[in-house]
Design a protein around this motif. Sequence first.
Motif, PDB file in Angstrom:
ATOM      1  N   VAL A 122       0.743  -1.073  -0.036  1.00  0.00           N
ATOM      2  CA  VAL A 122      -0.020   0.180   0.047  1.00  0.00           C
ATOM      3  C   VAL A 122       0.944   1.282  -0.154  1.00  0.00           C
ATOM      4  CG1 VAL A 122      -1.545   1.231   1.438  1.00  0.00           C
ATOM      5  CG2 VAL A 122      -1.983  -1.014   0.868  1.00  0.00           C
ATOM      6  N   GLN A 123       1.853   1.118   0.719  1.00  0.00           N
ATOM      7  CA  GLN A 123       2.742   2.419   0.911  1.00  0.00           C
ATOM      8  C   GLN A 123       3.531   2.676  -0.617  1.00  0.00           C
ATOM      9  OE1 GLN A 123       6.699   1.789   2.734  1.00  0.00           O
ATOM     10  NE2 GLN A 123       6.538   3.751   3.605  1.00  0.00           N
ATOM     11  N   ALA A 124       4.066   1.536  -1.149  1.00  0.00           N
ATOM     12  CA  ALA A 124       4.691   1.799  -2.491  1.00  0.00           C
ATOM     13  C   ALA A 124       3.457   2.306  -3.525  1.00  0.00           C
ATOM     14  CB  ALA A 124       5.194   0.160  -2.968  1.00  0.00           C
ATOM     15  N   MET A 125       2.547   1.900  -3.560  1.00  0.00           N
ATOM     16  CA  MET A 125       1.456   2.168  -4.329  1.00  0.00           C
ATOM     17  C   MET A 125       1.044   3.818  -3.983  1.00  0.00           C
ATOM     18  SD  MET A 125      -1.018  -1.157  -5.096  1.00  0.00           S
ATOM     19  CE  MET A 125      -1.812  -0.819  -3.610  1.00  0.00           C
ATOM     20  N   ALA A 126       0.852   3.977  -2.848  1.00  0.00           N
ATOM     21  CA  ALA A 126       0.714   5.454  -2.468  1.00  0.00           C
ATOM     22  C   ALA A 126       1.974   6.227  -3.037  1.00  0.00           C
ATOM     23  CB  ALA A 126       0.397   5.398  -1.024  1.00  0.00           C
ATOM     24  N   ARG A 127       3.116   5.834  -2.860  1.00  0.00           N
ATOM     25  CA  ARG A 127       4.334   6.700  -3.162  1.00  0.00           C
ATOM     26  C   ARG A 127       4.291   6.989  -4.816  1.00  0.00           C
ATOM     27  NH1 ARG A 127       9.202   4.578   0.833  1.00  0.00           N
ATOM     28  NH2 ARG A 127       8.362   6.018   2.614  1.00  0.00           N
ATOM     29  N   ALA A 128       3.928   5.964  -5.376  1.00  0.00           N
ATOM     30  CA  ALA A 128       4.144   5.845  -6.784  1.00  0.00           C
ATOM     31  C   ALA A 128       2.743   6.929  -7.387  1.00  0.00           C
ATOM     32  CB  ALA A 128       3.660   4.513  -7.503  1.00  0.00           C
ATOM     33  N   ALA A 129       1.591   6.930  -6.736  1.00  0.00           N
ATOM     34  CA  ALA A 129       0.473   7.752  -7.054  1.00  0.00           C
ATOM     35  C   ALA A 129       0.819   9.210  -6.976  1.00  0.00           C
ATOM     36  CB  ALA A 129      -0.727   7.256  -6.296  1.00  0.00           C
ATOM     37  N   GLU A 130       1.875   9.356  -5.694  1.00  0.00           N
ATOM     38  CA  GLU A 130       2.048  10.521  -5.221  1.00  0.00           C
ATOM     39  C   GLU A 130       3.073  11.315  -6.352  1.00  0.00           C
ATOM     40  OE1 GLU A 130       2.656  14.052  -3.299  1.00  0.00           O
ATOM     41  OE2 GLU A 130       1.129  12.856  -3.154  1.00  0.00           O
ATOM     42  N   ALA A 131       3.857  10.445  -6.688  1.00  0.00           N
ATOM     43  CA  ALA A 131       5.007  10.769  -7.670  1.00  0.00           C
ATOM     44  C   ALA A 131       4.174  11.291  -9.174  1.00  0.00           C
ATOM     45  CB  ALA A 131       5.818   9.530  -8.192  1.00  0.00           C
ATOM     46  N   ARG A 132       3.242  10.439  -9.440  1.00  0.00           N
ATOM     47  CA  ARG A 132       2.269  10.782 -10.741  1.00  0.00           C
ATOM     48  C   ARG A 132       1.775  12.194 -10.664  1.00  0.00           C
ATOM     49  NH1 ARG A 132       1.443   5.353 -10.455  1.00  0.00           N
ATOM     50  NH2 ARG A 132      -0.868   5.734  -9.551  1.00  0.00           N
ATOM     51  N   ARG A 133       0.981  12.307  -9.380  1.00  0.00           N
ATOM     52  CA  ARG A 133       0.431  13.658  -9.036  1.00  0.00           C
ATOM     53  C   ARG A 133       1.086  14.760  -8.898  1.00  0.00           C
ATOM     54  NH1 ARG A 133      -2.758  10.305  -5.321  1.00  0.00           N
ATOM     55  NH2 ARG A 133      -1.357  10.650  -3.733  1.00  0.00           N
ATOM     56  N   ALA A 134       2.536  14.431  -8.369  1.00  0.00           N
ATOM     57  CA  ALA A 134       3.416  15.691  -8.556  1.00  0.00           C
ATOM     58  C   ALA A 134       3.939  15.962 -10.147  1.00  0.00           C
ATOM     59  CB  ALA A 134       4.771  15.346  -7.700  1.00  0.00           C
ATOM     60  N   GLY A 135       3.973  15.205 -10.763  1.00  0.00           N
ATOM     61  CA  GLY A 135       4.385  15.198 -12.089  1.00  0.00           C
ATOM     62  C   GLY A 135       3.163  16.004 -12.765  1.00  0.00           C
ATOM     63  N   GLU A 136       2.000  15.604 -12.544  1.00  0.00           N
ATOM     64  CA  GLU A 136       0.811  16.302 -13.245  1.00  0.00           C
ATOM     65  C   GLU A 136       0.740  17.803 -12.667  1.00  0.00           C
ATOM     66  OE1 GLU A 136      -2.074  16.859 -15.860  1.00  0.00           O
ATOM     67  OE2 GLU A 136      -0.785  15.343 -15.470  1.00  0.00           O
ATOM     68  N   VAL A 137       1.118  18.149 -11.407  1.00  0.00           N
ATOM     69  CA  VAL A 137       1.103  19.391 -10.864  1.00  0.00           C
ATOM     70  C   VAL A 137       2.157  20.052 -11.342  1.00  0.00           C
ATOM     71  CG1 VAL A 137       1.604  20.828  -8.627  1.00  0.00           C
ATOM     72  CG2 VAL A 137       0.073  18.805  -8.565  1.00  0.00           C
ATOM     73  N   ARG A 138       3.393  19.703 -11.697  1.00  0.00           N
ATOM     74  CA  ARG A 138       4.319  20.422 -12.374  1.00  0.00           C
ATOM     75  C   ARG A 138       3.935  20.625 -13.828  1.00  0.00           C
ATOM     76  NH1 ARG A 138       7.682  16.692  -9.667  1.00  0.00           N
ATOM     77  NH2 ARG A 138       7.840  15.330 -11.650  1.00  0.00           N
ATOM     78  N   ARG A 139       3.154  19.599 -14.611  1.00  0.00           N
ATOM     79  CA  ARG A 139       2.598  20.018 -15.745  1.00  0.00           C
ATOM     80  C   ARG A 139       1.563  21.319 -15.915  1.00  0.00           C
ATOM     81  NH1 ARG A 139      -0.720  16.382 -18.254  1.00  0.00           N
ATOM     82  NH2 ARG A 139      -0.173  17.365 -20.350  1.00  0.00           N
ATOM     83  N   ILE A 140       0.752  21.159 -14.803  1.00  0.00           N
ATOM     84  CA  ILE A 140      -0.166  22.419 -14.366  1.00  0.00           C
ATOM     85  C   ILE A 140       0.474  23.695 -14.282  1.00  0.00           C
ATOM     86  CG2 ILE A 140      -2.089  23.079 -13.092  1.00  0.00           C
ATOM     87  CD1 ILE A 140      -2.878  20.200 -13.028  1.00  0.00           C
ATOM     88  N   ASP A 141       1.533  23.641 -13.346  1.00  0.00           N
ATOM     89  CA  ASP A 141       2.169  24.933 -13.349  1.00  0.00           C
ATOM     90  C   ASP A 141       2.878  25.584 -14.309  1.00  0.00           C
ATOM     91  OD1 ASP A 141       1.543  24.723 -10.654  1.00  0.00           O
ATOM     92  OD2 ASP A 141       3.370  23.779  -9.868  1.00  0.00           O
ATOM     93  N   ALA A 142       3.290  24.394 -15.448  1.00  0.00           N
ATOM     94  CA  ALA A 142       4.125  24.997 -16.564  1.00  0.00           C
ATOM     95  C   ALA A 142       3.150  25.606 -17.546  1.00  0.00           C
ATOM     96  CB  ALA A 142       4.823  23.895 -17.247  1.00  0.00           C
ATOM     97  N   ALA A 143       1.782  24.950 -17.472  1.00  0.00           N
ATOM     98  CA  ALA A 143       0.989  25.365 -18.388  1.00  0.00           C
ATOM     99  C   ALA A 143       0.255  27.037 -17.687  1.00  0.00           C
ATOM    100  CB  ALA A 143      -0.421  24.368 -18.473  1.00  0.00           C
ATOM    101  N   ILE A 144       0.344  27.252 -16.609  1.00  0.00           N
ATOM    102  CA  ILE A 144      -0.186  28.382 -15.825  1.00  0.00           C
ATOM    103  C   ILE A 144       0.816  29.534 -16.361  1.00  0.00           C
ATOM    104  CG2 ILE A 144      -0.700  29.601 -13.610  1.00  0.00           C
ATOM    105  CD1 ILE A 144      -2.068  27.128 -12.523  1.00  0.00           C
ATOM    106  N   ALA A 145       2.040  29.169 -15.936  1.00  0.00           N
ATOM    107  CA  ALA A 145       3.302  29.957 -16.490  1.00  0.00           C
ATOM    108  C   ALA A 145       3.224  30.337 -17.947  1.00  0.00           C
ATOM    109  CB  ALA A 145       4.627  29.172 -16.471  1.00  0.00           C
TER     110      ALA A 145
END
Length: 111
Positions: A52-75
């Motif tokens: 569960v911890q490994a899956m949660a960390r992988a999901a967090e990494a995907r979310r962080a990547g998506e937030v970076r993409r969104i931040d780049a789009a806002i920029a």
Amino acid sequence: MDAADIARHRARLTALRADLIALSEGAAEDRKPVGLDQQSVGRLSRQDSLQVQAMARAAEARRAGEVRRIDAAIARLDAGEYGYCVECGEEIEHRRLGVDPAAPRCSACAS
């Protein structure tokens, strides 16, 4: 792209970003380290917890990547470059931005 389109895309990007951050905060407990005390938790339960911890960390990494993409789009919005491909400079199709408002590339460059 007119001012109404830009405002609509900015609102959508901001809402998507807020949703991802809320999901991240809600799943923080699942990413915490798993205890080693096998007296209180059996070996299989601990393995389940590690999974569960490994899956949660992988999901967090995907979310962080998506937030970076969104931040780049806002920029790009702030710089007046939103809606144009970062590779070729051509306009990104409105339909593509409707599906993924953070898309940095046109269909031709993305494939």
